[in-house]
Design a protein around this motif. Sequence first.
Motif, PDB file in Angstrom:
ATOM      1  N   ASN A  36      34.338  30.279  33.550  1.00 24.99           N
ATOM      2  CA  ASN A  36      33.232  30.520  34.477  1.00 24.99           C
ATOM      3  C   ASN A  36      33.382  31.836  35.226  1.00 24.99           C
ATOM      4  OD1 ASN A  36      35.422  29.662  35.997  1.00 24.99           O
ATOM      5  ND2 ASN A  36      34.193  28.490  37.435  1.00 24.99           N
ATOM      6  N   LEU A  37      34.010  32.830  34.627  1.00 26.63           N
ATOM      7  CA  LEU A  37      34.276  34.090  35.330  1.00 26.63           C
ATOM      8  C   LEU A  37      33.008  34.824  35.743  1.00 26.63           C
ATOM      9  CD1 LEU A  37      34.006  36.827  33.294  1.00 26.63           C
ATOM     10  CD2 LEU A  37      35.865  35.599  32.225  1.00 26.63           C
ATOM     11  N   ASN A  38      31.905  34.605  35.074  1.00 32.96           N
ATOM     12  CA  ASN A  38      30.666  35.298  35.447  1.00 32.96           C
ATOM     13  C   ASN A  38      30.068  34.780  36.749  1.00 32.96           C
ATOM     14  OD1 ASN A  38      30.002  32.872  34.275  1.00 32.96           O
ATOM     15  ND2 ASN A  38      28.161  33.642  33.292  1.00 32.96           N
ATOM     16  N   GLU A  39      30.656  33.734  37.320  1.00 32.08           N
ATOM     17  CA  GLU A  39      30.178  33.206  38.597  1.00 32.08           C
ATOM     18  C   GLU A  39      30.767  33.965  39.791  1.00 32.08           C
ATOM     19  OE1 GLU A  39      31.078  29.043  38.665  1.00 32.08           O
ATOM     20  OE2 GLU A  39      29.936  28.649  36.843  1.00 32.08           O
ATOM     21  N   TYR A  40      31.678  34.916  39.530  1.00 30.35           N
ATOM     22  CA  TYR A  40      32.382  35.606  40.604  1.00 30.35           C
ATOM     23  C   TYR A  40      32.029  37.089  40.653  1.00 30.35           C
ATOM     24  CZ  TYR A  40      35.022  31.307  40.606  1.00 30.35           C
ATOM     25  OH  TYR A  40      35.366  29.993  40.665  1.00 30.35           O
ATOM     26  N   ARG A  73      41.083  30.010  39.132  1.00 30.09           N
ATOM     27  CA  ARG A  73      40.498  31.335  39.331  1.00 30.09           C
ATOM     28  C   ARG A  73      41.012  32.376  38.350  1.00 30.09           C
ATOM     29  NH1 ARG A  73      38.060  32.194  44.304  1.00 30.09           N
ATOM     30  NH2 ARG A  73      37.164  30.221  44.991  1.00 30.09           N
ATOM     31  N   GLY A  74      42.007  32.036  37.545  1.00 27.77           N
ATOM     32  CA  GLY A  74      42.504  32.970  36.549  1.00 27.77           C
ATOM     33  C   GLY A  74      43.561  32.334  35.675  1.00 27.77           C
ATOM     34  N   ILE A  75      43.574  32.723  34.392  1.00 24.48           N
ATOM     35  CA  ILE A  75      44.608  32.270  33.459  1.00 24.48           C
ATOM     36  C   ILE A  75      45.246  33.506  32.845  1.00 24.48           C
ATOM     37  CG2 ILE A  75      45.114  31.051  31.318  1.00 24.48           C
ATOM     38  CD1 ILE A  75      42.881  29.159  31.904  1.00 24.48           C
ATOM     39  N   GLY A  76      46.566  33.581  32.920  1.00 28.99           N
ATOM     40  CA  GLY A  76      47.295  34.720  32.373  1.00 28.99           C
ATOM     41  C   GLY A  76      47.601  34.532  30.910  1.00 28.99           C
ATOM     42  N   VAL A  87      61.539  53.444  28.492  1.00 31.47           N
ATOM     43  CA  VAL A  87      60.255  53.387  29.193  1.00 31.47           C
ATOM     44  C   VAL A  87      60.141  52.128  30.051  1.00 31.47           C
ATOM     45  CG1 VAL A  87      57.748  53.306  28.903  1.00 31.47           C
ATOM     46  CG2 VAL A  87      59.129  54.741  27.385  1.00 31.47           C
ATOM     47  N   PHE A  88      60.489  50.975  29.490  1.00 27.05           N
ATOM     48  CA  PHE A  88      60.245  49.698  30.165  1.00 27.05           C
ATOM     49  C   PHE A  88      61.494  49.060  30.772  1.00 27.05           C
ATOM     50  CE2 PHE A  88      56.779  50.203  27.112  1.00 27.05           C
ATOM     51  CZ  PHE A  88      55.716  50.146  27.987  1.00 27.05           C
ATOM     52  N   GLY A  89      62.649  49.702  30.636  1.00 23.79           N
ATOM     53  CA  GLY A  89      63.876  49.229  31.276  1.00 23.79           C
ATOM     54  C   GLY A  89      64.228  47.807  30.914  1.00 23.79           C
ATOM     55  N   GLU A  90      64.609  47.016  31.927  1.00 28.41           N
ATOM     56  CA  GLU A  90      65.073  45.652  31.701  1.00 28.41           C
ATOM     57  C   GLU A  90      64.000  44.730  31.126  1.00 28.41           C
ATOM     58  OE1 GLU A  90      65.486  43.124  35.391  1.00 28.41           O
ATOM     59  OE2 GLU A  90      65.217  45.094  36.308  1.00 28.41           O
ATOM     60  N   TRP A  91      62.736  45.110  31.226  1.00 25.93           N
ATOM     61  CA  TRP A  91      61.649  44.279  30.710  1.00 25.93           C
ATOM     62  C   TRP A  91      61.314  44.565  29.248  1.00 25.93           C
ATOM     63  CZ3 TRP A  91      60.124  39.965  32.827  1.00 25.93           C
ATOM     64  CH2 TRP A  91      60.463  39.757  34.150  1.00 25.93           C
ATOM     65  N   ALA A  92      61.943  45.573  28.650  1.00 26.27           N
ATOM     66  CA  ALA A  92      61.676  45.913  27.247  1.00 26.27           C
ATOM     67  C   ALA A  92      61.953  44.703  26.351  1.00 26.27           C
ATOM     68  CB  ALA A  92      62.532  47.100  26.828  1.00 26.27           C
ATOM     69  N   GLY A  93      60.969  44.349  25.535  1.00 31.11           N
ATOM     70  CA  GLY A  93      61.119  43.247  24.590  1.00 31.11           C
ATOM     71  C   GLY A  93      60.972  41.863  25.194  1.00 31.11           C
ATOM     72  N   GLN A  94      60.587  41.754  26.455  1.00 29.79           N
ATOM     73  CA  GLN A  94      60.432  40.448  27.096  1.00 29.79           C
ATOM     74  C   GLN A  94      58.958  40.106  27.308  1.00 29.79           C
ATOM     75  OE1 GLN A  94      63.029  39.098  30.126  1.00 29.79           O
ATOM     76  NE2 GLN A  94      64.378  40.872  29.937  1.00 29.79           N
ATOM     77  N   ASN A  95      58.702  38.821  27.483  1.00 29.99           N
ATOM     78  CA  ASN A  95      57.341  38.351  27.733  1.00 29.99           C
ATOM     79  C   ASN A  95      57.013  38.356  29.219  1.00 29.99           C
ATOM     80  OD1 ASN A  95      56.464  37.779  25.085  1.00 29.99           O
ATOM     81  ND2 ASN A  95      57.629  35.887  25.083  1.00 29.99           N
ATOM     82  N   GLN A  96      55.771  38.717  29.515  1.00 29.53           N
ATOM     83  CA  GLN A  96      55.207  38.665  30.861  1.00 29.53           C
ATOM     84  C   GLN A  96      53.806  38.074  30.743  1.00 29.53           C
ATOM     85  OE1 GLN A  96      55.070  42.770  32.097  1.00 29.53           O
ATOM     86  NE2 GLN A  96      57.208  42.786  32.730  1.00 29.53           N
ATOM     87  N   PHE A  97      53.179  37.885  31.893  1.00 28.86           N
ATOM     88  CA  PHE A  97      51.787  37.441  31.915  1.00 28.86           C
ATOM     89  C   PHE A  97      50.920  38.511  32.553  1.00 28.86           C
ATOM     90  CE2 PHE A  97      53.803  33.304  31.564  1.00 28.86           C
ATOM     91  CZ  PHE A  97      52.984  32.675  30.645  1.00 28.86           C
ATOM     92  N   ALA A  98      49.793  38.807  31.919  1.00 30.78           N
ATOM     93  CA  ALA A  98      48.762  39.669  32.491  1.00 30.78           C
ATOM     94  C   ALA A  98      47.589  38.760  32.840  1.00 30.78           C
ATOM     95  CB  ALA A  98      48.340  40.733  31.488  1.00 30.78           C
ATOM     96  N   MET A  99      47.154  38.831  34.103  1.00 28.49           N
ATOM     97  CA  MET A  99      46.120  37.902  34.546  1.00 28.49           C
ATOM     98  C   MET A  99      45.084  38.593  35.419  1.00 28.49           C
ATOM     99  SD  MET A  99      46.381  34.263  36.647  1.00 28.49           S
ATOM    100  CE  MET A  99      47.922  34.677  37.340  1.00 28.49           C
ATOM    101  N   LEU A 100      43.819  38.311  35.152  1.00 29.53           N
ATOM    102  CA  LEU A 100      42.724  38.685  36.045  1.00 29.53           C
ATOM    103  C   LEU A 100      42.371  37.453  36.860  1.00 29.53           C
ATOM    104  CD1 LEU A 100      40.327  40.888  33.894  1.00 29.53           C
ATOM    105  CD2 LEU A 100      41.642  41.568  35.896  1.00 29.53           C
ATOM    106  N   ILE A 101      42.182  37.676  38.163  1.00 25.73           N
ATOM    107  CA  ILE A 101      41.859  36.596  39.087  1.00 25.73           C
ATOM    108  C   ILE A 101      40.499  36.908  39.702  1.00 25.73           C
ATOM    109  CG2 ILE A 101      42.602  35.390  41.166  1.00 25.73           C
ATOM    110  CD1 ILE A 101      45.461  36.436  40.438  1.00 25.73           C
ATOM    111  N   TYR A 102      39.685  35.880  39.879  1.00 20.38           N
ATOM    112  CA  TYR A 102      38.304  36.070  40.305  1.00 20.38           C
ATOM    113  C   TYR A 102      38.013  35.395  41.644  1.00 20.38           C
ATOM    114  CZ  TYR A 102      37.889  37.583  35.525  1.00 20.38           C
ATOM    115  OH  TYR A 102      38.070  38.262  34.354  1.00 20.38           O
ATOM    116  N   SER A 103      37.073  35.995  42.408  1.00 24.53           N
ATOM    117  CA  SER A 103      36.672  35.457  43.702  1.00 24.53           C
ATOM    118  C   SER A 103      35.308  36.014  44.091  1.00 24.53           C
ATOM    119  CB  SER A 103      37.700  35.844  44.768  1.00 24.53           C
ATOM    120  OG  SER A 103      37.291  35.383  46.036  1.00 24.53           O
ATOM    121  N   ASN A 104      34.631  35.318  44.970  1.00 24.62           N
ATOM    122  CA  ASN A 104      33.414  35.848  45.584  1.00 24.62           C
ATOM    123  C   ASN A 104      33.698  36.460  46.944  1.00 24.62           C
ATOM    124  OD1 ASN A 104      31.458  35.417  43.603  1.00 24.62           O
ATOM    125  ND2 ASN A 104      31.340  33.250  44.120  1.00 24.62           N
TER     126      ASN A 104
END
Length: 161
Positions: A36-40, A73-76, A87-104
């Motif tokens: 329902n992201l278009n509601e925000y 309000r958001g799923i990563g 370039v990415f140091g200790e995070w190279a080759g590891q998993n992270q989450f990218a998430m957009l969060i929505y609000s009015n």
Amino acid sequence: MKSVSSLKGIIFVLLSTFVFAGSPNWDCDGDYLLDNLNEYQNNGSITAGIFLDGVNTVNDGDMFAAFVEGELRGIGSVSLVPDVVPVFGEWAGQNQFAMLIYSNESNGETLTFKYYDSDTDTVYDISDTYEFIADMTEGNAIDPLLFNFNSSDVSTDACTT
């Protein structure tokens, strides 16, 4: 012949139960998207590193979600950081989450978080909270926001979208 047909039906039901048991009920259609992201009117982003009992155990199929007063309000989505240490140091080759969060609201709403571990089919409550601010950009691949929680933080909420 009838017993073979019945056996096929039982196997189908068992396999269907196993296949569709995976995603938590806050992603009702299991597509890892906020429906329902278009509601925000506003959004902001978070890049997150997740540590369960001090270990980054994030795998494909896991989910990280943001809520405001129990409302999704958001799923990563899981993102693999390129394995480029300079370039990415200790995070190279590891998993992270990218998430957009929505609000009015442009700011002031308190975000709470949950993590779904697909390997154990378990949802965890995360005690960290953040204030939503429109157009926020919190964390990145080199320096993500860190969320730490324990295996004892199993969620008991009945979350729905």
